[in-house]
Write a protein that holds these residues in place. Sequence first.
Motif, PDB file in Angstrom:
ATOM      1  N   ARG A 226       0.858  -1.185   0.000  1.00 60.07           N
ATOM      2  CA  ARG A 226       0.000   0.000   0.000  1.00 60.07           C
ATOM      3  C   ARG A 226       0.890   1.228   0.000  1.00 60.07           C
ATOM      4  O   ARG A 226       1.948   1.229   0.622  1.00 60.07           O
ATOM      5  N   THR A 227       0.436   2.270  -0.680  1.00 63.95           N
ATOM      6  CA  THR A 227       1.269   3.478  -0.786  1.00 63.95           C
ATOM      7  C   THR A 227       0.956   4.507   0.296  1.00 63.95           C
ATOM      8  O   THR A 227       1.463   5.627   0.238  1.00 63.95           O
ATOM      9  N   VAL A 234       0.927   1.128  13.243  1.00 59.98           N
ATOM     10  CA  VAL A 234       0.313  -0.060  12.645  1.00 59.98           C
ATOM     11  C   VAL A 234       0.354  -0.103  11.122  1.00 59.98           C
ATOM     12  O   VAL A 234      -0.155  -1.038  10.518  1.00 59.98           O
ATOM     13  N   HIS A 235       0.964   0.903  10.492  1.00 56.44           N
ATOM     14  CA  HIS A 235       1.014   0.914   9.028  1.00 56.44           C
ATOM     15  C   HIS A 235       2.423   0.687   8.489  1.00 56.44           C
ATOM     16  O   HIS A 235       3.377   1.287   8.953  1.00 56.44           O
ATOM     17  N   ALA A 236       2.509  -0.176   7.489  1.00 58.22           N
ATOM     18  CA  ALA A 236       3.750  -0.337   6.738  1.00 58.22           C
ATOM     19  C   ALA A 236       3.364  -0.416   5.267  1.00 58.22           C
ATOM     20  O   ALA A 236       2.234  -0.771   4.938  1.00 58.22           O
ATOM     21  N   ASN A 237       4.274  -0.082   4.378  1.00 56.20           N
ATOM     22  CA  ASN A 237       3.957  -0.078   2.953  1.00 56.20           C
ATOM     23  C   ASN A 237       4.099  -1.457   2.321  1.00 56.20           C
ATOM     24  O   ASN A 237       3.649  -1.681   1.204  1.00 56.20           O
ATOM     25  N   GLU A 238       4.749  -2.354   3.060  1.00 56.66           N
ATOM     26  CA  GLU A 238       4.862  -3.738   2.593  1.00 56.66           C
ATOM     27  C   GLU A 238       4.535  -4.644   3.761  1.00 56.66           C
ATOM     28  O   GLU A 238       5.109  -4.480   4.841  1.00 56.66           O
ATOM     29  N   GLU A 440       4.382  -3.533  20.042  1.00 61.66           N
ATOM     30  CA  GLU A 440       3.355  -2.596  19.596  1.00 61.66           C
ATOM     31  C   GLU A 440       3.578  -2.000  18.216  1.00 61.66           C
ATOM     32  O   GLU A 440       2.633  -1.613  17.545  1.00 61.66           O
ATOM     33  N   ASN A 441       4.836  -1.923  17.798  1.00 60.72           N
ATOM     34  CA  ASN A 441       5.134  -1.211  16.562  1.00 60.72           C
ATOM     35  C   ASN A 441       5.399  -2.187  15.422  1.00 60.72           C
ATOM     36  O   ASN A 441       6.258  -3.058  15.517  1.00 60.72           O
ATOM     37  N   ILE A 442       4.665  -2.002  14.334  1.00 66.96           N
ATOM     38  CA  ILE A 442       4.784  -2.917  13.188  1.00 66.96           C
ATOM     39  C   ILE A 442       6.216  -2.955  12.652  1.00 66.96           C
ATOM     40  O   ILE A 442       6.661  -3.971  12.104  1.00 66.96           O
ATOM     41  N   ARG A 443       6.978  -1.859  12.839  1.00 67.27           N
ATOM     42  CA  ARG A 443       8.374  -1.818  12.375  1.00 67.27           C
ATOM     43  C   ARG A 443       9.244  -2.860  13.098  1.00 67.27           C
ATOM     44  O   ARG A 443      10.332  -3.188  12.621  1.00 67.27           O
ATOM     45  N   ASP A 444       8.761  -3.319  14.240  1.00 70.25           N
ATOM     46  CA  ASP A 444       9.559  -4.266  15.022  1.00 70.25           C
ATOM     47  C   ASP A 444       9.131  -5.719  14.854  1.00 70.25           C
ATOM     48  O   ASP A 444       9.638  -6.603  15.543  1.00 70.25           O
ATOM     49  N   VAL A 445       8.193  -5.979  13.945  1.00 72.10           N
ATOM     50  CA  VAL A 445       7.816  -7.369  13.678  1.00 72.10           C
ATOM     51  C   VAL A 445       8.082  -7.748  12.219  1.00 72.10           C
ATOM     52  O   VAL A 445       7.763  -8.852  11.787  1.00 72.10           O
ATOM     53  N   ILE A 446       8.672  -6.821  11.448  1.00 72.24           N
ATOM     54  CA  ILE A 446       9.025  -7.065  10.045  1.00 72.24           C
ATOM     55  C   ILE A 446      10.549  -7.006   9.933  1.00 72.24           C
ATOM     56  O   ILE A 446      11.162  -6.075  10.455  1.00 72.24           O
ATOM     57  N   PRO A 447      11.177  -8.011   9.297  1.00 77.55           N
ATOM     58  CA  PRO A 447      12.633  -8.009   9.201  1.00 77.55           C
ATOM     59  C   PRO A 447      13.188  -6.675   8.694  1.00 77.55           C
ATOM     60  O   PRO A 447      14.052  -6.084   9.327  1.00 77.55           O
ATOM     61  N   TYR A 448      12.702  -6.222   7.548  1.00 73.71           N
ATOM     62  CA  TYR A 448      13.141  -4.930   7.001  1.00 73.71           C
ATOM     63  C   TYR A 448      11.899  -4.111   6.668  1.00 73.71           C
ATOM     64  O   TYR A 448      11.401  -4.173   5.551  1.00 73.71           O
ATOM     65  N   PRO A 449      11.382  -3.367   7.666  1.00 78.91           N
ATOM     66  CA  PRO A 449      10.122  -2.650   7.462  1.00 78.91           C
ATOM     67  C   PRO A 449      10.249  -1.547   6.418  1.00 78.91           C
ATOM     68  O   PRO A 449      11.277  -0.871   6.349  1.00 78.91           O
ATOM     69  N   ARG A 450       9.214  -1.385   5.616  1.00 78.05           N
ATOM     70  CA  ARG A 450       9.169  -0.331   4.602  1.00 78.05           C
ATOM     71  C   ARG A 450       8.109   0.676   4.996  1.00 78.05           C
ATOM     72  O   ARG A 450       6.908   0.359   5.016  1.00 78.05           O
TER      73      ARG A 450
END
Lengths: 457, 457
Positions: A226-227, A234-238, A440-450
Amino acid sequence: MDIKDIFDKKIIDKEVELYGWVKNHRSQVNYGFIDINDGTTFNNLQIVYSDELDNFNDIKNIKVASSIYVKGIIKKSPSSGQDIELLANKIDVIGDVDNDYPLQTKGRPTREFLRDIAHLRVRTNLFRAVFKIRSVAAFAIHEYFNKNNYLYVHTPIITNADCEGDSQMFKITTMDLANIPKIDGLVDYKKDLFSTTSFITGSGQLHGETFVGAFKKIYTFGPTFRTEKSNTKVHANEFWMIEPEIAFCSLDNLMDIEEEMLKYVVKYVLDNACDELKFLDKFVSTGLIDKLTKLINSKFTRITHKECIDILKKADIEFEFIPDYKSDIQKEHEKYITEYFNGPVFITNWPKDIKAWYMKENNDGLTVQAVDLEVPGSGELMGGSVREEDYVTLLKRAKSFNVDTDKIKWYLDLRRFGTSASAGFGMGFERLIIYLTGIENIRDVIPYPRTPGNLNY
Amino acid sequence: MDIKDIFDKKIIDKEVELYGWVKNHRSQVNYGFIDINDGTTFNNLQIVYSDELDNFNDIKNIKVASSIYVKGIIKKSPSSGQDIELLANKIDVIGDVDNDYPLQTKGRPTREFLRDIAHLRVRTNLFRAVFKIRSVAAFAIHEYFNKNNYLYVHTPIITNADCEGDSQMFKITTMDLANIPKIDGLVDYKKDLFSTTSFITGSGQLHGETFVGAFKKIYTFGPTFRTEKSNTKVHANEFWMIEPEIAFCSLDNLMDIEEEMLKYVVKYVLDNACDELKFLDKFVSTGLIDKLTKLINSKFTRITHKECIDILKKADIEFEFIPDYKSDIQKEHEKYITEYFNGPVFITNWPKDIKAWYMKENNDGLTVQAVDLEVPGSGELMGGSVREEDYVTLLKRAKSFNVDTDKIKWYLDLRRFGTSASAGFGMGFERLIIYLTGIENIRDVIPYPRTPGNLNY
């Protein structure tokens, strides 16, 4: 040998050889202790070495994070902290550590700092726990659907159609962005690899539905994009999505499946990531294991959107957003309603104007057969619906939502050729991991958050 | 009830209700036969109905591909073709079929024709067999790695680095292609979502390697992309890859793992997709089951690239491309060498200039510790290597390949901070499916294949 095997097989008084990384090192005058971990298990193994080893003086200088080779005997440990330890006969360094290594043992680095060293943060206990649970949960999902005879479909990532609409999609191209070829001022897509506008997908649902007509039960599990330019927790682009679809399925059936699947996954993680959950329960999210255990033993509540609004309106809380029969519910409402029922809540039959065009309309003409699952602490975890199976109604709804129906003729075809009368749902995988880990942060559950402005790896 | 359960549980003399699609319909004056399939199993169930049913005249007109509801008793079948049949008490149409349905029973449509109706071809026996095997094989891969304690990593799809080089990658953007913002004639990437050039990935390997330093054994399984403008039977612009990576792993260890994994997957498919394999063996690829059975009982040959060229040079065949000690081998060579050894062949120690920059150099200064696996009938199935673990050597090699080392500082860091001395390989999932099904064209093993000029769904 893997350290996991040493622990699992309760190896004792035996010589072993192993490779791993130094997690901690305390050297004394005549001996020393190295905590080693080889990544096969969450817990470290203690190595004891003494000045009887030839290269004792080199060993004393081994740095944290070095990769080493060790040979020695597994012994019962005299100290209280652990059952066993390894008495080293040989220790060699495989890979040394430069002095600017950013993860020294002193102090606990912040999550923000760790995000900037995404290639190294995975070595910390926190991220080893999170990414192990992510892996275990992914397998649990595949196993659940495989056991229940669902077909796993790789729906396409590159697409020119999307059920969420073009505006939220990344464009892809092989053309030179500095010199986009044009004809009469318009982009000359004939020069692009696919000779047409092309995007990366926001959902595999529409393509997935085409497979239901052949296999009855299918699921997708893949990356979606999503762009959105929003910098929230809670939002990531991938992110990865799971999208099951089931033919001849009612809204009640769908909720049964959602509930069963979630319980299966949670139980599987409880059974297969104990050490990691214990760690998170202790240091990150107190009560995590209780929360998960409670979920698998609970019966999920089922209420309609109208009933939900009724409850919210009666609440003796001043909400920032006033609950409304014609509107979506907000984070604060999700929180209230899951606390009210003290567990997961399915909310069904939503106002048709705020839900997607492919959802089946109820006879009231006002609502659609949609269902969202709200879970305590994480809010909306799944969203699904029965699909409109009537061609004429579907076409009318698509047009009223300004969907470019020429692009999805193939999707509309499904209603003309033996409709599957299907239902399905989507689950954001990261939402699930947030729920499972208490992070709590989606950036910390994705290997390389976008996220907007962040693409350093 | 699922038709699979009726077959598996050997249900007899019991009333069942089921939903499915009409695969064949033969109506007589006073009775008729419908072959129904609900997608849960490869084989159809025969329904017998008679004029005792109220809506007999409607039933007689039910078209192939209609979705129907049936209630009736499962009985032993008097006919020779099947064990059981369903005597219908009730048949209702759920979804009718418009007259322009392109898959009528008469004649066998060509694969080219079927590619143009990708949303419907999945309903044919051929594609039901292929996509079932694809799903079964995907699960087998996950199960193999899960059983062996590998961590499943979701490496990023959106990236600004790539181990294969930028030129083969799709660019992504949120900017308007018709109006790319510029500053001094250059693209103003500050206006793009990530504020930098961004691509979709061609490999997860580099990111995957960062996880090896924490988990020892990891694998990726996700979509990858190449912009190649080639219209061959084996190239697609979107395909799925499996990329395992193992710390402290030698070339021999790596081959052991590749061989074990492949045998596991092939055996799993033989055990779990029998009907589909039988169908393909009969109608598509004679000897398929023998080929697969032979593989799991064979020992894979291991030769060096030099030994391979020696054999090719001695061959009493006139190759189009002359075998060369400094060059890659061609399709015709792959074919010869697998036929020569009558089974899968690992070819190791390739000339360093024709392999990737991150591969570990041998002491001869001429070759790298790379390995390709060639399988009979499909050619190269996996490609892997030991990774260069020395920082200085790696940096030098990267530069000599014109890699933008600034972009992959994080990757180079891995050699400075306790190197993992890892090895890994990549397997194109579609190559595997081609091998498993005997289907020759990659367009027929991908649900919605993406090739130059083709993006209709």
